[in-house]
Motif scaffolding. Structure first.
Motif, PDB file in Angstrom:
ATOM      1  N   SER A   1      21.488  41.145  21.469  1.00  0.00           N
ATOM      2  CA  SER A   1      21.458  42.000  20.276  1.00  0.00           C
ATOM      3  C   SER A   1      21.014  43.429  20.616  1.00  0.00           C
ATOM      4  N   ASN A   2      19.976  43.528  21.447  1.00  0.00           N
ATOM      5  CA  ASN A   2      19.436  44.851  21.789  1.00  0.00           C
ATOM      6  C   ASN A   2      20.354  45.644  22.715  1.00  0.00           C
ATOM      7  N   ASN A   3      21.155  44.964  23.501  1.00  0.00           N
ATOM      8  CA  ASN A   3      21.948  45.639  24.529  1.00  0.00           C
ATOM      9  C   ASN A   3      23.443  45.472  24.295  1.00  0.00           C
ATOM     10  N   LYS A   4      23.826  45.351  23.044  1.00  0.00           N
ATOM     11  CA  LYS A   4      25.226  45.128  22.717  1.00  0.00           C
ATOM     12  C   LYS A   4      26.104  46.287  23.204  1.00  0.00           C
ATOM     13  N   ASP A   5      25.718  47.497  22.879  1.00  0.00           N
ATOM     14  CA  ASP A   5      26.514  48.658  23.293  1.00  0.00           C
ATOM     15  C   ASP A   5      26.454  48.865  24.801  1.00  0.00           C
ATOM     16  N   TRP A   6      25.268  48.620  25.379  1.00  0.00           N
ATOM     17  CA  TRP A   6      25.102  48.821  26.830  1.00  0.00           C
ATOM     18  C   TRP A   6      25.966  47.850  27.623  1.00  0.00           C
ATOM     19  N   LEU A   7      26.074  46.617  27.143  1.00  0.00           N
ATOM     20  CA  LEU A   7      26.874  45.609  27.845  1.00  0.00           C
ATOM     21  C   LEU A   7      28.357  45.935  27.795  1.00  0.00           C
ATOM     22  N   ASN A   8      28.785  46.659  26.765  1.00  0.00           N
ATOM     23  CA  ASN A   8      30.210  46.995  26.662  1.00  0.00           C
ATOM     24  C   ASN A   8      30.610  48.114  27.631  1.00  0.00           C
ATOM     25  N   GLY A   9      29.615  48.768  28.249  1.00  0.00           N
ATOM     26  CA  GLY A   9      29.909  49.837  29.189  1.00  0.00           C
ATOM     27  C   GLY A   9      30.098  49.322  30.594  1.00  0.00           C
ATOM     28  N   SER A  10      30.121  50.236  31.555  1.00  0.00           N
ATOM     29  CA  SER A  10      30.306  49.866  32.960  1.00  0.00           C
ATOM     30  C   SER A  10      29.379  50.703  33.824  1.00  0.00           C
ATOM     31  N   THR A  11      29.169  50.251  35.035  1.00  0.00           N
ATOM     32  CA  THR A  11      28.297  50.929  35.983  1.00  0.00           C
ATOM     33  C   THR A  11      29.130  51.387  37.172  1.00  0.00           C
ATOM     34  N   SER A  12      28.977  52.647  37.537  1.00  0.00           N
ATOM     35  CA  SER A  12      29.716  53.162  38.686  1.00  0.00           C
ATOM     36  C   SER A  12      28.974  52.835  39.963  1.00  0.00           C
ATOM     37  N   LEU A  13      29.724  52.527  40.996  1.00  0.00           N
ATOM     38  CA  LEU A  13      29.132  52.138  42.274  1.00  0.00           C
ATOM     39  C   LEU A  13      29.846  52.904  43.374  1.00  0.00           C
TER      40      LEU A  13
END
Length: 674
Positions: A82-94
């Motif tokens: 619930s707290n990280n709903k928007d964050w999980l929909n993103g991506s991380t660059s590597l």
């Protein structure tokens, strides 16, 4: 699952949602372990060089982000999502190192390499110590979640010699094959354990590959029964035609002796003889809540005839091919006819006449190249049957010589013996009970020394003495004597009489009977029930001395008809018997009365009396089948050697052989006629 998204050269964009799904679906025990497995998964996905260390450092940032947010959510999955709903929909660059493309043959992974390449690639690694390599393998397996393999390596580090044990165990496990139990062995187990169909199905459910299907067992059961045409079953009767029963018994016995029969000449196979004993007896039964078509019929009593095969001989010299190892056991006792009738002299005589007509009409059995004649000995009887067969109206009269109770203690008077009365044997089981009861009733009357009680004072004295002796037996030997039992009979059964004579000294001290007389009775009964051939002359002298001792001590109390029969006529009966007198006892038929009650209650259908009677007689046939019974393994039981005095009365007996009043597997039964 494709973790990466399109990006510029040297940059990978990893979907946080897909990474979270890897963490969520992991089987690791805690969140930290799940993160470690996630790192391994991502590295294995993208790492194409051997620089795993730099990769691990780059991905540690992603690991740290997930761990921080997980702790902020108080380690609760719902809160985290619930707290990280928007964050999980993103991506991380590597940022990844740019690898130059190389020409030539493509490189193979270590697992795909040949043995030679593997040795070359691990040459430098193999220079390390064995302990280091083993420990590293152990830790690597544990980190990857292969706990069982890790523990095996750990065991080998502690004790390298265990490797041989592991290999042997694996080899043995691979070689073990589960052979299905043979049909006959399964049926033998089914009979020995007293199983029903539902109980067998429960046992089979534990290992269906080992135990055969019940339908196969049912076919084997049908082979244990004579042909259907030999049955006659009604609401009040269940009968097997005697000729068909003997044919089936002989056939199954020959199957059991298949290996032995191969060594017998064809000429001797045509001269075989099956010697059996038979008898009839009545007993009381529990009444069932089922209607009879005829209101006069009742199931309160049964009257049954049965037979037991004793010997199979062959040739002109009557060589013994097979000897019943337990002639007093119900294991070979086969039913002939069972009727719901109360035992009486008329019913007994009708049964004897009916059986004699069947026996006289018997023909030889031809089976598997053998021709077998039949000899039936009428010895499975008790005193009531003998009295009825000889038309002796009084129970206090000897059916052999006709002497009455007044003449039993008169040693000078001898009556002529009726030769036809010697065929019935000595009824060993009932003889033991009658000996016991005679001494017991004699002990009650010792204070007044009178046989008949005519005065009330004498009756009171005897009654008081009886209670005193009963209490002593209860307290000192744990026996309940002369007490009526529920439904029928009393406590003076075969078991009680055996224990009474087993400790004759204590029994003599309780009853006040002469210990020497009681010991002589014990020796006589021991010799009769031994199953060995008896020295007729020695037995006659010993019985005469015992008879004289009894009269000398207790002349005022006449001996019972059974004691008179054995002491006065026992030697004549023994000399006229075709087999040792102990093998001709009636114990098997008496035990079948108890089995009838059990099988009728637990192994029969109750919706009709015909079906109930059919199931009972089939169970009796199944449990007495010679082939199935022959597969039974004899149990080793503790036994006592013969007394020296007993050995003096026997013609052939080993001193170390046990003398149990009956065979080792005889059911201890109660005497309903007492």
């Amino acid at each position: 699952m494709d973790l990466s998204e399109p990006g510029t050269s040297g940059v990978k964009f990893l979907s946080r949602k897909d990474i979270y799904m890897i963490i969520k679906e992991s089987q690791a025990p805690n969140f930290d372990k799940k993160l470690d497995l996630m790192v391994e998964t991502v590295i294995n996905k993208f790492c194409k060089s051997e620089d795993r260390k730099s990769w691990k450092q780059k991905i540690s940032l992603i690991k740290h982000q997930f761990k921080t947010r997980w702790q902020a959510a108080h380690k609760k999955e719902v809160v985290f999502e619930s707290n990280n709903k928007d964050w999980l929909n993103g991506s991380t660059s590597l940022q990844l190192p740019i690898t130059e493309t190389s020409t030539g043959r493509p490189k193979k992974t270590f697992a795909e390499s040949s043995e030679r390449s593997k040795r070359r690639k691990t040459e430098e690694l193999r220079l390390q110590e064995v302990e280091k390599l083993s420990y590293a393998t152990h830790m690597k397996l544990r980190a990857s979640g292969n706990i069982d393999a890790s523990n095996v390596v750990k065991d080998l580090i502690k004790s390298p010699s265990r490797g041989q044990k592991y290999r042997s165990a694996i080899k043995k496990f691979k070689q073990v094959t589960c052979h299905q139990l043979s049909t006959l062995d399964a049926l033998s187990m089914y009979v020995e354990a007293g199983l029903t169909r539902s109980q067998y199905e429960i046992v089979r459910s534990s290992n269906k590959k080992f135990y055969p299907c019940y339908s196969i067992l049912q076919k084997a059961k049908n082979e244990c029964y004579p042909i259907k045409e030999s049955y006659r079953v009604t609401a009040t009767c269940a009968e097997i035609n005697l000729q068909d029963l003997l044919n089936h018994t002989a056939s199954r016995l020959i199957m059991h002796l298949k290996e032995v029969m191969a060594a017998i000449k064809d000429e001797d196979r045509q001269q075989m003889e099956l010697i059996c004993k038979w008898g009839c007896d009545g007993s009381q039964q529990v009444r069932y809540k089922q209607k009879f078509e005829n209101e006069m019929d009742s199931d309160a009593n049964i009257f049954q005839s049965s037979m037991v095969p004793l010997q199979l001989v062959y040739g002109k010299n009557k060589n013994v091919l097979w000897q019943n190892p337990t002639p007093s056991s119900p294991r070979y006792c086969r039913p002939i006819r069972i009727r719901f009738l109360q035992e009486s002299a008329d019913i007994t005589n009708q049964e004897i006449q009916y059986m004699n007509s069947k026996i006289n009409a018997l023909e030889c059995t031809e089976t598997q190249g053998a021709k077998i004649s039949h000899t039936m000995l009428f010895t499975m009887v008790d005193g009531k049957v003998c009295n009825a067969a000889t038309h002796t109206t009084s129970t206090m009269k000897c059916y052999i010589c006709g002497a009455t109770s007044k003449e039993f203690n008169n040693l000078t008077k001898r009556r002529e013996v009726r030769a036809e009365s010697l065929q019935f044997g000595l009824s060993i089981l009932h003889a033991r009970i009658r000996f016991f009861e005679n001494l017991l009733h004699l002990s009650y009357k010792l204070p007044i020394k009178k046989w008949q009680l005519r005065q009330q004072a004498d009756k009171d004295i005897v009654q008081q003495k009886k209670k005193e002796i009963q209490n002593k037996f209860r307290n000192e030997m744990g026996l309940i004597v002369d007490v009526p039992k529920a439904n029928f009979g009393n406590s003076n059964d075969g078991n009680t009489s055996r224990r009474f004579f087993a400790d004759h000294q204590l029994s003599a001290s309780i009853t006040g009977i002469d210990v020497n007389l009681m010991f002589r009775f014990k020796i006589i009964l021991e010799a009769l029930s031994s199953g060995h051939k008896i020295n007729v002359e020695a037995f006659e002298n010993y019985a005469r001395e015992t008879e004289e001792l009894y009269v000398q001590l207790y002349e005022w109390h006449p001996m019972s008809p059974t004691i008179h029969k054995i002491l006065r006529h026992g030697a004549q009966v023994i000399s006229s018997a075709l087999l040792p007198i102990g093998q001709l006892s009636e114990e098997a038929a008496e035990a079948r009365n108890k089995h009838f009650r059990d099988y009728r209650l637990n192994y029969s259908r109750k919706f009709s009396r015909e079906s109930c009677n059919l199931d009972v007689i089939n169970r009796l046939l199944l449990t007495s089948d010679p082939l199935i019974t022959g597969l039974r393994t004899e149990s080793k039981k503790k036994s006592k050697p013969f007394h020296k005095e007993t050995l003096d009365l026997l013609l052939s007996a080993e001193p170390t052989k046990s003398c149990t009043d009956s065979d080792s597997d005889v059911d201890i039964i109660s005497d309903d006629d007492v």
